[in-house]
Design a protein around this motif. Structure first.
Motif, mmCIF file in Angstrom:
data_model
loop_
_atom_site.group_PDB
_atom_site.id
_atom_site.type_symbol
_atom_site.label_atom_id
_atom_site.label_comp_id
_atom_site.label_asym_id
_atom_site.label_seq_id
_atom_site.Cartn_x
_atom_site.Cartn_y
_atom_site.Cartn_z
ATOM 1 N N GLY A 1 0.790 -1.225 0.000
ATOM 2 C CA GLY A 1 0.000 0.000 0.000
ATOM 3 C C GLY A 1 0.820 1.271 0.000
ATOM 4 N N VAL A 2 2.136 1.147 -0.132
ATOM 5 C CA VAL A 2 2.988 2.337 -0.127
ATOM 6 C C VAL A 2 3.378 2.688 -1.558
ATOM 7 C CG1 VAL A 2 5.253 3.216 0.558
ATOM 8 C CG2 VAL A 2 3.890 1.894 2.169
ATOM 9 N N GLY A 3 3.286 3.965 -1.895
ATOM 10 C CA GLY A 3 3.720 4.427 -3.207
ATOM 11 C C GLY A 3 2.906 3.839 -4.338
ATOM 12 N N ILE A 4 1.590 3.943 -4.220
ATOM 13 C CA ILE A 4 0.744 3.321 -5.246
ATOM 14 C C ILE A 4 0.795 4.142 -6.533
ATOM 15 C CG2 ILE A 4 -1.616 2.716 -5.872
ATOM 16 C CD1 ILE A 4 -2.070 1.989 -2.957
ATOM 17 N N LEU A 5 1.164 3.448 -7.606
ATOM 18 C CA LEU A 5 1.287 4.066 -8.921
ATOM 19 C C LEU A 5 0.138 3.530 -9.769
ATOM 20 C CD1 LEU A 5 3.266 5.790 -10.736
ATOM 21 C CD2 LEU A 5 4.275 3.642 -11.419
ATOM 22 N N ASP B 1 1.671 -1.018 -5.894
ATOM 23 C CA ASP B 1 2.419 -0.496 -4.746
ATOM 24 C C ASP B 1 3.847 -1.041 -4.745
ATOM 25 O OD1 ASP B 1 1.912 -3.077 -4.158
ATOM 26 O OD2 ASP B 1 0.913 -2.734 -2.244
ATOM 27 N N ALA B 2 4.623 -0.638 -3.753
ATOM 28 C CA ALA B 2 6.030 -1.038 -3.707
ATOM 29 C C ALA B 2 6.167 -2.554 -3.605
ATOM 30 C CB ALA B 2 6.717 -0.362 -2.520
ATOM 31 N N TYR B 3 5.221 -3.198 -2.930
ATOM 32 C CA TYR B 3 5.273 -4.655 -2.773
ATOM 33 C C TYR B 3 5.034 -5.347 -4.114
ATOM 34 C CZ TYR B 3 4.556 -9.187 -0.479
ATOM 35 O OH TYR B 3 4.656 -10.487 -0.074
#
Lengths: 406, 202
Positions: free
Chosen positions: A216-220, A267-269
C-alpha cells in the motif's frame, strides 16, 4: 532566460502554511548514488518533492560524438553500470540496423547476447534487492544477493575480461567466443539459482515487517504510470504488461519461452514481486540459451567493412595487417540515417536514437534513460507519504544514477 | 569560444532522417513548429498515452539548425496483460527549429514526463519551451554558461584558468617529490645522467 540561472531555493519550492523545506541528499544513504530531493514537509508528511539530478553528469553523449563508432561503446556501457550488457547491446543493435547487417549476425552470437542480457538482469535485480533490503533494515538479504551477483560477475569476467564493464557485445557480434570451462561455471550457476531464490523469497516475501513497510505504499496507478512515462518492472507492477522483449522482439527473444510477470496493485510490494518473478523468468531464458550453446559457430559477422580480421591471420598475411590497421585507426563508416532502437533493460525501456551523417563517428546518440523517467515519477508518488516511505518508493523504482545523469 | 571539436564528416548539412526513413518500424512525421502543438494534442487524443522520449539533435550547418525528436507510444491506461498490449504503435515526430535561442511550445501539460526531458534539451541545446513552468538547468550546474551538446561547443568545455598544481607535482620541490623508496628526485636524475654519459649505474 533569467529563471534558468536560479539555484533551487526555498522560494522556488513554494512554501505555504506550516510547510518546511528540507533537502534530502545529495549524500543521503538511501538515495543509492547522488540524488538530492527538495522536500516540502508538514510534520513527517511530504507535501511536495522535487528531485535535483545532475550530480553524476559526465557528458557521455557528448564524449561519444567524438569517438569512433566502436569506441563510443566503451563510454556508453558506463551509463547503467549495474547492467552493462543492456547498454552495449542496445547500441550495437542500433548501429547494426544503420549498417544493414542485422540479419547477418551469427546465431551463436545472438544466443550469447540473450544469455548475458538475462544474467545481467538477474545481477542488477540482486543489487536492487540487496540495497532495497538495507533501506528497510533487512541487512542479511544483501549478503545473499551479492553472493549470487558475484557468480554472474565471474561469468562476465570469464567471457569479457572485466567484472563491471566487459564491453563484450560489439557491433557485428561479440568480442570473442566463450572460454573453456565457461559452460561448466554456467551450469553450476543455473543449478544454484533456484535454491538461492527460495532463500531470498523466504527472507522477505512473507516477512511481516517488510510487508508492513511496502504494501500500500507508493501506489502508482496505470494512468499515472503512463503520464510519468514509467516503464519496466515498475510499469508492470501497475498492471500494464508492456515489455520490449515481447512488444518489439530483438536479437531472437521471440524464440524463447518465457512469461512477463504483471501485477495490478501498483504499490512497492507489487514492484518487489514483479522483480522477483522476473528473476525466475530470466533463469528460464538462461536455461534455454544454455541448451543452444552446445553447437559451436562463429560469434562475429564476417563483414570486412565492419570487423577487423582474426588476430591469428595478422602475423601471416600483409592484407590482414593493413585491414586491421585501417579498422583500428579509422574505424568503420556507417551510412547516413537515423534509427531508434530499444531494449528491455532491468529498469525499463532503454532506447538509443542514433544519427549518422555517414562518418566514422556517431553524429548524435540520444539515450532514452529508463531510470530518469522512473525517478521523475517520485514527484507524483511522494506527496502525501511519510518521509520514511519516500525511501521505500525510491528503492522500489530502482534508479541508477549513472544513467539518470549520463 | 574556440571549438576543439572534430568537424563532422560529410557535412552536417545533410539531413539523415530524410535519407533513409524506412529502416524504422515507427511512423515518422516532420512537423513545423507552428503546427507542433496541434499535432501533439491530436495524437494524445488518438490514444498515444506515453511520450516515450524527447531528444534534440544539432545539425550545425543545416537550416533549420536543430531537430527536436518526439517518440510517442500508443498505450491506454487500462490494466492489460502482455498479449493484450501486443505491439503498440510508435510515432516519431521531428520538429525543426532555428536561431540562437529557438522556441517551441511545451508538451508538459499533455504528458507530465516531458518536464525533465524539456529541461534537459533547454540545458544542453538552449531550446526554450514556452509554457514550461520550471525551465531550469537540470544536468549542468545552474550557473553554467553555454549549451554543451551544441556542435559548436568544444568537447573539453570552455577555456578556463587551470587549477594550481599541487605541491607534490612541482618538480622544483624536491622534498615534496621524494619518492616512496626514499631516493630523492635529484638522486634519480643524477643516476639517469650517469647512465646517459656512459658511466655505470650504481
Amino acid at each position: 532566460m533569467t529563471m534558468s540561472t536560479q539555484p533551487l531555493t526555498p522560494e522556488i519550492v513554494s512554501q505555504e502554511g506550516n510547510a518546511m523545506v528540507l533537502s534530502m541528499g545529495p549524500q543521503h544513504p538511501s538515495t543509492h548514488g547522488v540524488l538530492q530531493i527538495m522536500l516540502e514537509i508538514e510534520g513527517e508528511t511530504v507535501v511536495k518533492a522535487e528531485p535535483e539530478i545532475g550530480y553524476l553528469h559526465t557528458g557521455i553523449e557528448k564524449t561519444a560524438e567524438n569517438l569512433f563508432w566502436s569506441q563510443a561503446q566503451t563510454v556508453i556501457e558506463r551509463m547503467d553500470y549495474l547492467a552493462p550488457e543492456s547498454n552495449s547491446l542496445c547500441y550495437a543493435l542500433a548501429v547494426e540496423r544503420l549498417l544493414g547487417i542485422t540479419d547477418g549476425i551469427p546465431e551463436r552470437a545472438r544466443v550469447i547476447r540473450v544469455l548475458f542480457m538475462e544474467l545481467t538482469r538477474i545481477a542488477s535485480h540482486c543489487v536492487w534487492l540487496g540495497t532495497h533490503g538495507i533501506d528497510l533494515g533487512a541487512i542479511s538479504v544483501f549478503f545473499y544477493c551479492f553472493d549470487l551477483r558475484e557468480n554472474i560477475l565471474d561469468l562476465q569476467e570469464a567471457a569479457g575480461g572485466a567484472r563491471m564493464h566487459p564491453n563484450y557485445v560489439r557491433v557485428g557480434g561479440l568480442n570473442g567466443d566463450l572460454p573453456n570451462g565457461f559452460l561448466a561455471k554456467l551450469d553450476a550457476f543455473i543449478e544454484k539459482f533456484p535454491g538461492r531464490m527460495r532463500d531470498l523469497r523466504g527472507l522477505l516475501q512473507a516477512n511481516p515487517i517488510f510487508q508492513d513497510r511496502t504494501i500500500g505504499v507508493g501506489i502508482l496507478s496505470p494512468e499515472a504510470a503512463l503520464e510519468w512515462n514509467v516503464t519496466g518492472p515498475s510499469l508492470r507492477g501497475s498492471g500494464i504488461g508492456y515489455d520490449v522483449r515481447k512488444a518489439f522482439p530483438y536479437t531472437g527473444y521471440d524464440s524463447y519461452d518465457f512469461d512477463v510477470p504483471v501485477r495490478s496493485e501498483g504499490d512497492a510490494y507489487a514492484r518487489f514481486l514483479v522483480r522477483l518473478d522476473e528473476m525466475e523468468q530470466s533463469h528460464r531464458i538462461v536455461e534455454q540459451a544454455r541448451r543452444r550453446l552446445d553447437t559451436p559457430g562463429p560469434v562475429l559477422i564476417d563483414d570486412p567493412k565492419v570487423t577487423a580480421p582474426p588476430k591469428e591471420t595478422i602475423a601471416l598475411s600483409m592484407e590482414a595487417l593493413i585491414h586491421h590497421f585501417k579498422i583500428v585507426s579509422e574505424g568503420f563508416r556507417v551510412p547516413p540515417g537515423d534509427v531508434y532502437q530499444s531494449v528491455e533493460s532491468p529498469r525499463g525501456e532503454l532506447g538509443y536514437y542514433v544519427v549518422s551523417t555517414g562518418g566514422n563517428r556517431p553524429y548524435r546518440i540520444r539515450t532514452r534513460p529508463p531510470s530518469m523517467y522512473n525517478l521523475q515519477s517520485v514527484k507524483g508518488l511522494a506527496p502525501g507519504n511519510l518521509i520514511a516511505d519516500l525511501v521505500v518508493i525510491l528503492g522500489s523504482l530502482d534508479p541508477v544514477f549513472g544513467e539518470v545523469d549520463r | 569560444m574556440p571549438s576543439t571539436q572534430t568537424p563532422p564528416i560529410a557535412g552536417a548539412a545533410v539531413d539523415p532522417p530524410s535519407l533513409r526513413p524506412s529502416i524504422d518500424d515507427a511512423a515518422i512525421e516532420r512537423v513545423e513548429p507552428s503546427a507542433l502543438r496541434a499535432r501533439l494534442e491530436a495524437l494524445k487524443a488518438d490514444g498515444y498515452g506515453m511520450l516515450l522520449d524527447l531528444g534534440g539533435v544539432d545539425y550545425l550547418a543545416r537550416k533549420p539548425r536543430f531537430d527536436v525528436v518526439y517518440h510517442l507510444l500508443k498505450m491506454s491506461a487500462q490494466r492489460a496483460g502482455v498479449s493484450e498490449v501486443g505491439t503498440p504503435a510508435r510515432v516519431r515526430i521531428l520538429c525543426g527549429v532555428d536561431g540562437d535561442e529557438p522556441h517551441l511550445p511545451t508538451a508538459m501539460d499533455l504528458w507530465k514526463s516531458a518536464d525533465w526531458a524539456e529541461r534537459e534539451i533547454f540545458d544542453l541545446f538552449g531550446i526554450v519551451f514556452d509554457g514550461h513552468d520550471n525551465l531550469r538547468r537540470i544536468q549542468m550546474p545552474y550557473d553554467w554558461e553555454g549549451h554543451p551538446l551544441r556542435k559548436d561547443y568544444p568537447v573539453r568545455g570552455p577555456a578556463r584558468e587551470r587549477a594550481p598544481r599541487p605541491a607534490f607535482a612541482n618538480k622544483n620541490n624536491v622534498q615534496a617529490g621524494t619518492p616512496p623508496s626514499g631516493r630523492t628526485l635529484e638522486a634519480l636524475q643524477d643516476q639517469v645522467k650517469r647512465v646517459r654519459e656512459g658511466g655505470q649505474s650504481s
